[in-house]
Design a protein around this motif. Structure first.
Motif, short mmCIF file in Angstrom:
data_model
loop_
_atom_site.label_atom_id
_atom_site.label_comp_id
_atom_site.label_asym_id
_atom_site.label_seq_id
_atom_site.Cartn_x
_atom_site.Cartn_y
_atom_site.Cartn_z
N GLN A 100 -18.64 2.78 9.01
CA GLN A 100 -19.72 3.80 9.48
C GLN A 100 -21.08 2.92 8.97
N LEU A 101 -21.19 2.46 7.65
CA LEU A 101 -22.36 2.02 7.12
C LEU A 101 -22.57 0.57 7.24
N GLY A 102 -21.40 -0.05 8.08
CA GLY A 102 -21.77 -1.34 8.41
C GLY A 102 -21.33 -2.59 7.22
N ALA A 103 -20.82 -1.97 6.39
CA ALA A 103 -20.27 -2.59 5.30
C ALA A 103 -19.00 -3.80 5.54
N SER A 104 -19.18 -4.79 4.95
CA SER A 104 -17.98 -5.73 5.14
C SER A 104 -17.19 -5.27 4.05
N TYR A 105 -15.75 -5.36 3.97
CA TYR A 105 -14.81 -4.82 3.00
C TYR A 105 -13.53 -5.60 3.20
N LYS A 106 -12.85 -5.74 1.95
CA LYS A 106 -11.56 -6.31 2.16
C LYS A 106 -10.78 -4.94 1.91
N VAL A 107 -9.83 -4.88 2.46
CA VAL A 107 -8.54 -4.31 2.39
C VAL A 107 -7.37 -4.83 1.99
N VAL A 108 -6.57 -4.17 0.77
CA VAL A 108 -5.25 -4.66 0.28
C VAL A 108 -4.55 -3.45 0.76
N GLU A 109 -3.48 -3.52 1.81
CA GLU A 109 -2.71 -2.18 1.86
C GLU A 109 -1.59 -2.45 0.90
N LEU A 110 -1.41 -1.78 -0.18
CA LEU A 110 -0.38 -2.12 -1.35
C LEU A 110 0.97 -1.85 -0.54
N ASP A 111 0.97 -0.83 0.58
CA ASP A 111 2.42 -0.52 0.65
C ASP A 111 2.82 -1.69 1.78
N ALA A 112 2.07 -2.45 2.14
CA ALA A 112 2.57 -3.61 3.05
C ALA A 112 2.52 -5.00 2.07
N GLU A 113 2.42 -4.78 1.07
CA GLU A 113 2.52 -6.17 0.28
C GLU A 113 3.79 -5.99 -0.69
N SER A 114 4.45 -7.20 -0.75
CA SER A 114 5.85 -7.24 -1.35
C SER A 114 5.50 -6.99 -3.10
N ASP A 115 4.52 -7.22 -3.49
CA ASP A 115 4.05 -7.05 -4.96
C ASP A 115 3.15 -5.93 -5.00
N GLY A 116 3.10 -4.87 -4.08
CA GLY A 116 1.99 -3.64 -3.97
C GLY A 116 2.25 -2.76 -5.12
N SER A 117 3.53 -2.57 -5.57
CA SER A 117 3.67 -1.71 -6.74
C SER A 117 3.26 -2.37 -8.30
N HIS A 118 3.56 -3.66 -8.25
CA HIS A 118 3.07 -4.44 -9.69
C HIS A 118 1.46 -4.38 -9.32
N ILE A 119 0.85 -4.55 -8.26
CA ILE A 119 -0.58 -4.48 -8.22
C ILE A 119 -1.15 -2.90 -8.60
N GLN A 120 -0.24 -2.15 -8.07
CA GLN A 120 -0.68 -0.63 -8.28
C GLN A 120 -0.63 -0.24 -10.03
#
Ligand SMILES: N[C@@H](CCC(=O)N[C@@H](CS)C(=O)NCC(=O)O)C(=O)O
Length: 124
Positions: free
Chosen positions: A52-72
């Motif tokens: 809504q603020l018009g910001a560009s941002y990168k999203v990393v969906e941890l539940d969609a990454e094979s190493d998501g639990s390690h990133i967490q």
């Protein structure tokens, strides 16, 4: 003891170390990063606010990454925060949904996003 069950979701220092490198690289390359989980309502709220603020941002969906639990785990060690959303702006750790919302209420989120280069400049 081997097998996938013995390693499932357990702490793995080497994997966490690699995930930390990866997280740091993402954070240094993108002005705004949201470490998220696709089903997390707080994450949805933060992503919606940024949109809504018009910001560009990168999203990393941890539940969609094979190493998501390690990133967490790596984020927990690095920032002291284990929950998602875990938001970084301009390379700095900001916090979760509550913190981002609070910063916005105080009028400081847009300046932060602007300084980080996440907002398009004023129309010419
Ligand atoms: N007060 C936190 C709430 C965040 C939260 O509770 N997130 C949940 C997911 S909806 C979480 O990270 N739970 C632990 C996990 O998923 O490992 C905020 O404002 O960000």
């Amino acid at each position: 003891m081997g097998g996938y069950l013995s390693s499932w979701n357990k702490s793995d220092p080497a994997a966490t170390g690699m995930a930390l490198e990866k997280a740091k690289e993402i954070v240094s390359n993108d002005p705004v990063v949201v470490f998220s989980k696709s089903y997390c309502p707080y994450c949805t709220r933060v992503k919606k606010l940024l949109r809504q603020l018009g910001a560009s941002y990168k999203v990393v969906e941890l539940d969609a990454e094979s190493d998501g639990s390690h990133i967490q785990s790596a984020l927990a060690e690095w920032t002291g925060q284990r929950t998602v959303p875990n938001v970084f702006i301009g390379g700095n750790h900001i916090g979760g949904c509550d913190t981002v919302t609070e910063i916005h209420r105080g009028g400081k989120l847009v300046p932060l996003l602007s300084q980080a280069g996440a907002l398009a400049g004023p129309a010419a």
